[in-house]
Design a protein around this motif. Structure first.
Motif, PDB file in Angstrom:
ATOM      1  N   GLY A  41       0.777  -1.270   0.003  1.00 18.99           N
ATOM      2  CA  GLY A  41      -0.041  -0.089   0.214  1.00 18.99           C
ATOM      3  C   GLY A  41       0.808   1.048  -0.093  1.00 18.99           C
ATOM      4  N   PRO A  42       0.159   2.515   0.134  1.00 20.86           N
ATOM      5  CA  PRO A  42       1.053   3.493  -0.106  1.00 20.86           C
ATOM      6  C   PRO A  42       1.861   3.839   1.066  1.00 20.86           C
ATOM      7  CG  PRO A  42      -1.318   4.198   0.245  1.00 20.86           C
ATOM      8  CD  PRO A  42      -1.419   2.474  -0.352  1.00 20.86           C
ATOM      9  N   ASP A  43       1.464   3.339   2.206  1.00 19.86           N
ATOM     10  CA  ASP A  43       2.190   3.380   3.547  1.00 19.86           C
ATOM     11  C   ASP A  43       3.099   2.241   4.034  1.00 19.86           C
ATOM     12  OD1 ASP A  43       1.069   5.975   4.020  1.00 19.86           O
ATOM     13  OD2 ASP A  43      -0.514   4.966   4.733  1.00 19.86           O
ATOM     14  N   THR A  44       3.275   1.390   2.891  1.00 23.31           N
ATOM     15  CA  THR A  44       4.013   0.057   3.325  1.00 23.31           C
ATOM     16  C   THR A  44       5.528   0.412   3.392  1.00 23.31           C
ATOM     17  OG1 THR A  44       2.504  -1.216   2.102  1.00 23.31           O
ATOM     18  CG2 THR A  44       4.728  -2.204   2.446  1.00 23.31           C
ATOM     19  N   PRO A  45       6.440   0.316   4.488  1.00 24.20           N
ATOM     20  CA  PRO A  45       7.905   0.565   4.376  1.00 24.20           C
ATOM     21  C   PRO A  45       8.349  -0.303   3.708  1.00 24.20           C
ATOM     22  CG  PRO A  45       7.017  -0.096   6.644  1.00 24.20           C
ATOM     23  CD  PRO A  45       5.789  -0.261   5.698  1.00 24.20           C
ATOM     24  N   LEU A  46       9.389   0.102   2.967  1.00 26.62           N
ATOM     25  CA  LEU A  46      10.393  -0.745   2.226  1.00 26.62           C
ATOM     26  C   LEU A  46      11.948  -0.478   2.601  1.00 26.62           C
ATOM     27  CD1 LEU A  46       8.784   0.120  -1.229  1.00 26.62           C
ATOM     28  CD2 LEU A  46       8.488  -2.028   0.013  1.00 26.62           C
ATOM     29  N   THR A  47      12.610  -1.560   2.523  1.00 25.14           N
ATOM     30  CA  THR A  47      13.897  -1.619   2.548  1.00 25.14           C
ATOM     31  C   THR A  47      14.868  -1.538   1.158  1.00 25.14           C
ATOM     32  OG1 THR A  47      13.746  -2.506   4.712  1.00 25.14           O
ATOM     33  CG2 THR A  47      15.839  -2.527   3.923  1.00 25.14           C
ATOM     34  N   LEU A  48      15.747  -0.768   1.149  1.00 18.60           N
ATOM     35  CA  LEU A  48      16.600  -0.519  -0.054  1.00 18.60           C
ATOM     36  C   LEU A  48      17.911  -1.063   0.351  1.00 18.60           C
ATOM     37  CD1 LEU A  48      16.992  -0.161  -3.155  1.00 18.60           C
ATOM     38  CD2 LEU A  48      17.535   2.265  -2.396  1.00 18.60           C
ATOM     39  N   VAL A  49      18.278  -2.139  -0.527  1.00 18.64           N
ATOM     40  CA  VAL A  49      19.771  -2.629  -0.056  1.00 18.64           C
ATOM     41  C   VAL A  49      20.483  -2.483  -1.449  1.00 18.64           C
ATOM     42  CG1 VAL A  49      21.073  -4.659   0.601  1.00 18.64           C
ATOM     43  CG2 VAL A  49      18.782  -4.374   1.646  1.00 18.64           C
ATOM     44  N   ASP A  50      21.704  -2.003  -1.236  1.00 23.53           N
ATOM     45  CA  ASP A  50      22.738  -1.763  -2.215  1.00 23.53           C
ATOM     46  C   ASP A  50      23.756  -2.962  -2.283  1.00 23.53           C
ATOM     47  OD1 ASP A  50      24.538  -1.313  -4.337  1.00 23.53           O
ATOM     48  OD2 ASP A  50      25.210   0.727  -3.580  1.00 23.53           O
ATOM     49  N   TRP A  51      23.478  -4.038  -3.168  1.00 23.96           N
ATOM     50  CA  TRP A  51      24.435  -5.039  -2.988  1.00 23.96           C
ATOM     51  C   TRP A  51      25.285  -5.317  -4.331  1.00 23.96           C
ATOM     52  CZ3 TRP A  51      23.452 -10.679  -4.969  1.00 23.96           C
ATOM     53  CH2 TRP A  51      24.388 -11.515  -4.214  1.00 23.96           C
ATOM     54  N   ASN A  52      26.476  -4.347  -4.183  1.00 25.18           N
ATOM     55  CA  ASN A  52      27.398  -4.275  -5.229  1.00 25.18           C
ATOM     56  C   ASN A  52      26.876  -3.557  -6.312  1.00 25.18           C
ATOM     57  OD1 ASN A  52      29.723  -5.239  -3.653  1.00 25.18           O
ATOM     58  ND2 ASN A  52      29.112  -7.487  -3.916  1.00 25.18           N
ATOM     59  N   GLY A  53      26.043  -2.591  -6.300  1.00 27.67           N
ATOM     60  CA  GLY A  53      25.547  -2.010  -7.569  1.00 27.67           C
ATOM     61  C   GLY A  53      24.275  -2.714  -7.980  1.00 27.67           C
ATOM     62  N   VAL A  54      23.775  -3.786  -7.346  1.00 30.97           N
ATOM     63  CA  VAL A  54      22.399  -4.303  -7.453  1.00 30.97           C
ATOM     64  C   VAL A  54      21.418  -3.779  -6.350  1.00 30.97           C
ATOM     65  CG1 VAL A  54      20.902  -6.426  -7.695  1.00 30.97           C
ATOM     66  CG2 VAL A  54      23.354  -6.498  -8.618  1.00 30.97           C
TER      67      VAL A  54
END
Length: 78
Positions: A15-28
């Motif tokens: 949904g619009p309020d769903t928290p997301l985690t962004l992980v940078d794994w060697n450019g991926v």
């Protein structure tokens, strides 16, 4: 800001309020929903406690009995 396609949001229940985690794994980049484990567990405990007809005080008293055995310290409101 990142916009996910509607089909992806619907498939994963985002949904619009769903928290997301962004992980940078060697450019991926890996984007995943952040699962609120503690919040979900607290809600589940509250539902099960209410279904069993127990109060928070009942749970605390039982916890004290498990912790201290027969020598449970008595609170003033007991």
């Amino acid at each position: 800001m990142v916009t996910l396609p509607k089909a992806v949001r619907q498939h994963y229940g985002l949904g619009p309020d769903t928290p997301l985690t962004l992980v940078d794994w060697n450019g991926v980049f890996i984007l995943s929903p952040r699962i609120p484990v503690v919040t979900d567990l607290a809600k589940q405990i509250a539902v099960e406690r209410a279904a069993a007809g127990l109060s928070v005080q009942d749970l605390l008293r039982t916890w004290d009995q498990e912790r201290y055995g027969a020598d449970v310290p008595q609170s003033e409101d007991a």
